[in-house]
Design an enzyme around this catalytic site. Structure first.
Site, short mmCIF file in Angstrom:
data_model
loop_
_atom_site.label_atom_id
_atom_site.label_comp_id
_atom_site.label_asym_id
_atom_site.label_seq_id
_atom_site.Cartn_x
_atom_site.Cartn_y
_atom_site.Cartn_z
N ASN A 193 0.87 -1.18 0.00
CA ASN A 193 0.00 0.00 0.00
C ASN A 193 0.91 1.23 0.00
OD1 ASN A 193 -1.86 1.98 0.39
ND2 ASN A 193 -2.49 1.34 2.44
N LYS A 210 0.15 4.26 -0.40
CA LYS A 210 -0.51 5.44 0.20
C LYS A 210 -0.25 6.69 -0.64
CE LYS A 210 -0.29 3.23 4.68
NZ LYS A 210 -0.42 3.38 6.12
N HIS A 270 -9.89 0.77 3.93
CA HIS A 270 -8.67 1.02 4.71
C HIS A 270 -9.00 2.00 5.84
CE1 HIS A 270 -4.69 2.32 5.86
NE2 HIS A 270 -4.25 1.19 5.32
N GLU A 315 -7.46 4.39 7.09
CA GLU A 315 -7.18 5.81 6.83
C GLU A 315 -8.33 6.45 6.05
OE1 GLU A 315 -3.23 5.35 5.26
OE2 GLU A 315 -2.51 4.83 7.25
N GLU A 365 -6.40 -5.54 9.69
CA GLU A 365 -5.39 -4.54 10.02
C GLU A 365 -5.80 -3.79 11.29
OE1 GLU A 365 -2.96 -3.21 6.43
OE2 GLU A 365 -4.78 -2.01 6.39
N GLY A 386 1.45 1.57 10.95
CA GLY A 386 2.43 2.66 10.95
C GLY A 386 3.02 2.96 12.32
N SER A 392 2.38 -2.81 10.50
CA SER A 392 3.80 -2.82 10.86
C SER A 392 4.50 -4.14 10.52
CB SER A 392 3.98 -2.46 12.34
OG SER A 392 3.57 -1.14 12.56
#
Ligand code: PEP
Length: 224
Positions: free
Chosen positions: A6, A8, A84, A86, A151, A157, A187
């Protein structure tokens, strides 16, 4: 095993060209998906599958700033990331909107990597399974082109991956509801990937930070 990157909001067209070149030169027959930003898409043949991090559930139309199916078709994109954390948390995508994206992807036969995961607060209060149940209730778990990525938000992150034992427990829970391949993300790096890949029901990984550099990503794949 599926190795999904990913990228991003990273890479320009030039740097993605370099990235893709390094992967092309070094990948053999590994199952690699790269979710790149639409602004870096290239009309080329890759040894990996190029996927979209985002799209709006439309062919085209008045949706300022969005990317529709006609634009993805131009690059033959048939793999998409949905849900996701985010996009849920920062961009405010609701369950209802995610459902619309999912249904649109299903209508077009796209492969969907659907992300689910709990916050630290839910994790600490022992409500992970209830939360994941709600997220999973939003989609058709029998869809033939579905991949689910677990996730945990607290592991994304943060350099603090869930342990292999924690991943195993949750993948077992998800596997009791669907036969879709299951990925873990949060991670993942070259040090912990071997242990994570050995977890029962783990069909691969979704990698953010450690995938942004092509050599790092290749190293991580080799470590599995
Ligand atoms: C992600 O954002 O999907 C992710 C797994 O990120 P990271 O690997 O950086 O935790």
């Amino acid at each position: 095993m599926i190795f999904a990157a990913n990228l991003k909001c990273n890479h320009t067209r030039d740097s993605f060209n370099e990235y893709a070149k390094i992967l092309n030169e070094n990948l053999k027959d590994e199952n690699v998906l790269v979710f790149a930003p639409a602004t870096t898409f290239l009309n080329e043949e890759f040894k990996f599958t190029l996927g979209a991090q985002n799209f709006y559930p439309c062919e085209s139309g008045s949706y300022t700033g969005e990317i529709g199916k006609a634009m993805l078709d131009e690059f033959n994109i048939k793999t998409v990331l949905i849900g996701h954390s985010e996009r849920r948390e920062i961009l405010g995508e609701s369950e209802e909107f995610l459902r619309a994206k999912f249904d649109f992807a299903v209508k077009n036969g796209w492969r969907v990597v659907y992300c689910i995961g709990e916050s630290l607060e839910l994790f600490e209060s022992g409500k992970t399974r209830e939360w994941l149940d709600l997220q999973l209730a939003n989609i058709d778990l029998g869809y033939k082109n579905l991949v689910i990525a677990y996730e945990p938000i607290w592991a994304i992150g943060t350099d603090k991956s869930a342990s292999a034992e924690q991943v195993g427990e949750i993948l077992e829970f998800i596997a009791s509801k669907t036969s879709a391949p299951l990925l873990y993300g949060g991670s993942v790096n070259a040090k912990n990937i071997a242990e994570i890949c050995k977890v029962k029901h783990c069909g691969g990984v979704l990698v953010g930070t450690a995938s942004w550099d092509a050599s790092n990503f290749l190293n991580l794949i080799a470590s599995c």
